[in-house]
Design a protein around this motif. Structure first.
Motif, PDB file in Angstrom:
ATOM      1  N   GLU A  45      18.814  -2.744   8.668  1.00 56.42           N
ATOM      2  CA  GLU A  45      17.204  -2.667   8.013  1.00 56.42           C
ATOM      3  C   GLU A  45      16.865  -1.170   8.679  1.00 56.42           C
ATOM      4  OE1 GLU A  45      13.863  -5.686   7.846  1.00 56.42           O
ATOM      5  OE2 GLU A  45      14.314  -5.212   9.855  1.00 56.42           O
ATOM      6  N   TYR A  46      16.297  -0.260   7.677  1.00 58.46           N
ATOM      7  CA  TYR A  46      15.886   0.874   8.012  1.00 58.46           C
ATOM      8  C   TYR A  46      14.296   1.031   7.574  1.00 58.46           C
ATOM      9  CZ  TYR A  46      20.782   1.583   8.349  1.00 58.46           C
ATOM     10  OH  TYR A  46      22.302   1.133   8.369  1.00 58.46           O
ATOM     11  N   PHE A  47      13.727   1.623   8.431  1.00 59.79           N
ATOM     12  CA  PHE A  47      12.120   1.714   8.167  1.00 59.79           C
ATOM     13  C   PHE A  47      11.854   3.140   8.178  1.00 59.79           C
ATOM     14  CE2 PHE A  47      12.046  -2.822   8.625  1.00 59.79           C
ATOM     15  CZ  PHE A  47      10.896  -3.262   7.724  1.00 59.79           C
ATOM     16  N   ASN A  48      11.053   3.857   7.260  1.00 62.07           N
ATOM     17  CA  ASN A  48      10.724   5.139   7.084  1.00 62.07           C
ATOM     18  C   ASN A  48      11.883   6.291   7.386  1.00 62.07           C
ATOM     19  OD1 ASN A  48       8.088   4.590   6.367  1.00 62.07           O
ATOM     20  ND2 ASN A  48       7.235   4.083   8.442  1.00 62.07           N
ATOM     21  N   THR A  49      12.937   5.939   6.960  1.00 58.68           N
ATOM     22  CA  THR A  49      14.188   6.594   7.107  1.00 58.68           C
ATOM     23  C   THR A  49      14.832   6.883   5.889  1.00 58.68           C
ATOM     24  OG1 THR A  49      14.540   5.652   9.137  1.00 58.68           O
ATOM     25  CG2 THR A  49      16.427   6.822   8.399  1.00 58.68           C
ATOM     26  N   SER A  50      15.180   8.332   5.634  1.00 57.12           N
ATOM     27  CA  SER A  50      15.773   8.528   4.295  1.00 57.12           C
ATOM     28  C   SER A  50      17.199   8.221   4.460  1.00 57.12           C
ATOM     29  CB  SER A  50      15.599  10.076   4.080  1.00 57.12           C
ATOM     30  OG  SER A  50      16.540  10.566   3.032  1.00 57.12           O
ATOM     31  N   LEU A  51      17.951   7.699   3.713  1.00 59.88           N
ATOM     32  CA  LEU A  51      19.266   7.264   3.850  1.00 59.88           C
ATOM     33  C   LEU A  51      20.245   7.927   2.817  1.00 59.88           C
ATOM     34  CD1 LEU A  51      20.960   5.075   5.526  1.00 59.88           C
ATOM     35  CD2 LEU A  51      20.654   3.202   3.717  1.00 59.88           C
ATOM     36  N   THR A  52      21.329   8.268   3.424  1.00 56.66           N
ATOM     37  CA  THR A  52      22.559   8.650   2.429  1.00 56.66           C
ATOM     38  C   THR A  52      23.708   8.017   2.555  1.00 56.66           C
ATOM     39  OG1 THR A  52      21.651  10.713   2.215  1.00 56.66           O
ATOM     40  CG2 THR A  52      23.975  10.424   1.668  1.00 56.66           C
ATOM     41  N   VAL A  53      24.329   7.293   1.648  1.00 57.38           N
ATOM     42  CA  VAL A  53      25.348   6.518   1.843  1.00 57.38           C
ATOM     43  C   VAL A  53      26.708   7.088   1.145  1.00 57.38           C
ATOM     44  CG1 VAL A  53      26.566   4.288   1.117  1.00 57.38           C
ATOM     45  CG2 VAL A  53      24.118   4.196   1.518  1.00 57.38           C
ATOM     46  N   PRO A 110       0.827  -1.224  -0.022  1.00 56.29           N
ATOM     47  CA  PRO A 110       0.086   0.185   0.115  1.00 56.29           C
ATOM     48  C   PRO A 110       0.941   1.219  -0.109  1.00 56.29           C
ATOM     49  CG  PRO A 110      -0.328  -1.328   2.089  1.00 56.29           C
ATOM     50  CD  PRO A 110       0.663  -1.988   1.151  1.00 56.29           C
ATOM     51  N   ARG A 111       2.178   1.201  -0.086  1.00 59.33           N
ATOM     52  CA  ARG A 111       2.924   2.340  -0.063  1.00 59.33           C
ATOM     53  C   ARG A 111       2.943   3.160   1.409  1.00 59.33           C
ATOM     54  NH1 ARG A 111       5.818   3.934  -4.772  1.00 59.33           N
ATOM     55  NH2 ARG A 111       5.892   2.412  -6.345  1.00 59.33           N
ATOM     56  N   SER A 112       2.747   2.483   2.407  1.00 64.65           N
ATOM     57  CA  SER A 112       2.454   3.173   3.491  1.00 64.65           C
ATOM     58  C   SER A 112       4.006   3.120   4.573  1.00 64.65           C
ATOM     59  CB  SER A 112       1.367   2.649   4.295  1.00 64.65           C
ATOM     60  OG  SER A 112       1.685   1.457   4.791  1.00 64.65           O
ATOM     61  N   VAL A 113       4.863   2.237   4.045  1.00 69.76           N
ATOM     62  CA  VAL A 113       5.940   2.179   4.909  1.00 69.76           C
ATOM     63  C   VAL A 113       7.192   2.106   3.850  1.00 69.76           C
ATOM     64  CG1 VAL A 113       7.546   0.441   6.418  1.00 69.76           C
ATOM     65  CG2 VAL A 113       4.918   0.865   6.882  1.00 69.76           C
ATOM     66  N   TYR A 114       8.314   2.851   4.056  1.00 72.42           N
ATOM     67  CA  TYR A 114       9.289   2.891   3.149  1.00 72.42           C
ATOM     68  C   TYR A 114      10.573   2.107   3.820  1.00 72.42           C
ATOM     69  CZ  TYR A 114      13.611   4.831   0.822  1.00 72.42           C
ATOM     70  OH  TYR A 114      14.569   4.952   0.171  1.00 72.42           O
ATOM     71  N   TRP A 115      11.341   1.130   3.203  1.00 72.81           N
ATOM     72  CA  TRP A 115      12.355   0.685   3.925  1.00 72.81           C
ATOM     73  C   TRP A 115      13.479   0.535   2.777  1.00 72.81           C
ATOM     74  CZ3 TRP A 115      13.799  -3.476   0.829  1.00 72.81           C
ATOM     75  CH2 TRP A 115      12.765  -3.897  -0.108  1.00 72.81           C
ATOM     76  N   VAL A 116      14.783   0.529   3.617  1.00 71.85           N
ATOM     77  CA  VAL A 116      16.081   0.194   2.933  1.00 71.85           C
ATOM     78  C   VAL A 116      16.707  -0.850   3.437  1.00 71.85           C
ATOM     79  CG1 VAL A 116      18.181   1.170   2.449  1.00 71.85           C
ATOM     80  CG2 VAL A 116      16.290   2.643   2.326  1.00 71.85           C
ATOM     81  N   HIS A 117      17.118  -1.762   3.011  1.00 67.77           N
ATOM     82  CA  HIS A 117      18.070  -2.999   3.579  1.00 67.77           C
ATOM     83  C   HIS A 117      19.499  -2.487   3.038  1.00 67.77           C
ATOM     84  CE1 HIS A 117      14.637  -5.848   3.915  1.00 67.77           C
ATOM     85  NE2 HIS A 117      14.358  -4.789   4.936  1.00 67.77           N
ATOM     86  N   ALA A 118      20.515  -2.610   3.907  1.00 69.39           N
ATOM     87  CA  ALA A 118      21.992  -2.661   3.606  1.00 69.39           C
ATOM     88  C   ALA A 118      22.585  -3.934   3.957  1.00 69.39           C
ATOM     89  CB  ALA A 118      22.683  -1.426   4.179  1.00 69.39           C
ATOM     90  N   TRP A 119      23.181  -4.701   2.987  1.00 68.68           N
ATOM     91  CA  TRP A 119      23.691  -6.008   3.395  1.00 68.68           C
ATOM     92  C   TRP A 119      25.236  -5.910   2.911  1.00 68.68           C
ATOM     93  CZ3 TRP A 119      20.127  -8.231  -0.946  1.00 68.68           C
ATOM     94  CH2 TRP A 119      18.831  -8.376  -0.404  1.00 68.68           C
ATOM     95  N   THR A 120      26.123  -6.489   3.861  1.00 72.39           N
ATOM     96  CA  THR A 120      27.236  -6.469   3.495  1.00 72.39           C
ATOM     97  C   THR A 120      27.754  -7.984   3.181  1.00 72.39           C
ATOM     98  OG1 THR A 120      28.083  -5.088   5.373  1.00 72.39           O
ATOM     99  CG2 THR A 120      29.774  -6.351   4.558  1.00 72.39           C
TER     100      THR A 120
END
Length: 107
Positions: free
Chosen positions: A58-66, A36-46
């Motif tokens: 794992e990041y939920f509802n967070t804007s990430l800059t690498v 439903p596009r209500s939750v935004y997520w980013v996964h970062a794997w090594t």
């Protein structure tokens, strides 16, 4: 952990909908939303050269800059100076609707 971060009840199912996959050396980033596009997520794997995942963030509802952290020579003193080069930034699917906290991940 996802249920704690998103407020979902144990009865609710959560279906990941990946929007993009990027790799920078041993780091793989996957970002997306729920259906439903209500939750935004980013996964970062090594990942090792053999393809074994050794770390997951794992990041939920967070804007990430690498950013890639390295050293560069100072032109005046030849002393290595810390240098951060942004290499990736979240592409927020509903940027106009939501304001999300920001986080910098250094690799």
């Amino acid at each position: 952990m996802m249920r704690l971060l998103t407020g979902a009840s144990p009865e609710e199912s959560f279906e990941f909908a990946p929007l993009s996959i990027e790799a920078f050396g041993s780091t793989v980033l996957v970002e997306g939303t729920d259906r439903p596009r209500s939750v935004y997520w980013v996964h970062a794997w090594t990942v090792t050269p053999d393809g074994i995942i050794t770390q997951v963030r794992e990041y939920f509802n967070t804007s990430l800059t690498v950013t890639r952290v390295g050293a560069r020579d100072s032109s005046s003193s030849n002393v290595p100076m810390p240098h951060c080069l942004p290499v990736w930034q979240s592409k927020l699917p509903d940027r106009d609707r939501k304001s999300l906290p920001g986080l910098v991940l250094a690799i």
